[in-house]
Design an enzyme around this catalytic site. Sequence first.
Site, PDB file in Angstrom:
ATOM      1  N   ASP A 148     -13.745  16.767  -6.931  1.00  0.00           N
ATOM      2  CA  ASP A 148     -13.099  15.969  -7.974  1.00  0.00           C
ATOM      3  C   ASP A 148     -13.695  16.308  -9.338  1.00  0.00           C
ATOM      4  O   ASP A 148     -13.903  15.450 -10.186  1.00  0.00           O
ATOM      5  CB  ASP A 148     -13.193  14.472  -7.700  1.00  0.00           C
ATOM      6  N   GLU A 171      -9.935  19.576  -4.815  1.00  0.00           N
ATOM      7  CA  GLU A 171      -9.378  18.641  -5.814  1.00  0.00           C
ATOM      8  C   GLU A 171     -10.131  18.848  -7.114  1.00  0.00           C
ATOM      9  O   GLU A 171     -10.979  18.046  -7.499  1.00  0.00           O
ATOM     10  CB  GLU A 171      -9.481  17.182  -5.360  1.00  0.00           C
TER      11      GLU A 171
END
Length: 351
Positions: free
Chosen positions: A300, A14
Amino acid sequence: MTEPVGGNRVIAVEEHFSTAEFLRAAHELDVLPGDRTEVELMRAVERTEPMRSRIVDLDARITEMDAVGQDLAVLSLNPPGVQPYPTAAAVELAREFNGALAAIVHRHPHRFAGLGTVAPQDPHAAAEEIGRIMGPLGLSGIMINSHTGGHYLDEPRFAPLLDAAEAHRAPVYLHPRAPSTPAAYTDHGLSGAIWGYQAEAGLHAMRLILSGTLDRNPGLTIVLGHLGEGIPFWLRRIDNRHAFARRVAGAATPLPALELTPGEYFRRNFVLTTSGIDDEDVLGLGLRAVGNDNVMFAIDAPYEDPADALAFLRGAPLTDAQRAGISHRTAERVFGIPPQDAGIRPARKST
């Protein structure tokens, strides 16, 4: 370069970025009325250094990956992607971005894979683009930033998109964004990642589960970040209360007839990622909820610290098999990423 994680390849799944061309075009567009606050916040992030450089500079990204011991990043468009924009512009933006992403992956096949973006505003165009993403562009799946104009993927209008994702075996990374009904979240910073993001993405996942969507599309793979957006914590109660509602309260609260329990759909159709949750207890809960083969590592980036995330992966109390699965094997299976030094793309397997 930092030592590998227990000798394992490290794939982070991600990892947000954008091209300067996308930002230039998107920042000139009008925004759907309900999305203005969120988009203005993200535009400020995308304009401000050092965050802008962290989003667009992939050479610097590779240098940082090398420094922390990360082998490959699965790139995705910085949220909320194209979903806040008028339909025709969003469709064109998605196509242009996906072409640029495919070119980046082609230039750096051992460092990057990619999740394409689509415009759910036009489900038929999105379905066509999924075929292009998974076919000639050679990308690894798609990312949907939760709701689109307050509408969710369980609604019948989005059936062409989900049918295409299932047919092309495109994993759908269901990423958070600001809640579609923001009134209760506007105070105290609740609309963002403190609470609103996970509440929104968890709601979207539960709509897919409880609506019967996963009976109609049983082969879908849905990826949830942040170790399941809170659902693993509630899963036993969700099953218990769903059974109660079916048995006792069905007349007052009509529920779709489902082939499986909510927990069974979660274990069959969902894969979790660690993005932003460097917590041993939550990781253990996620592994128990979906199984050792359905949890993947994610950072992230650029919103979390890669060094912290890699340190967590190295130090978490895992078996060798669990660490290998989280660090790379599950990502290779779910996203069709060739194993290290392989020359062919492996077939995807549904979860």
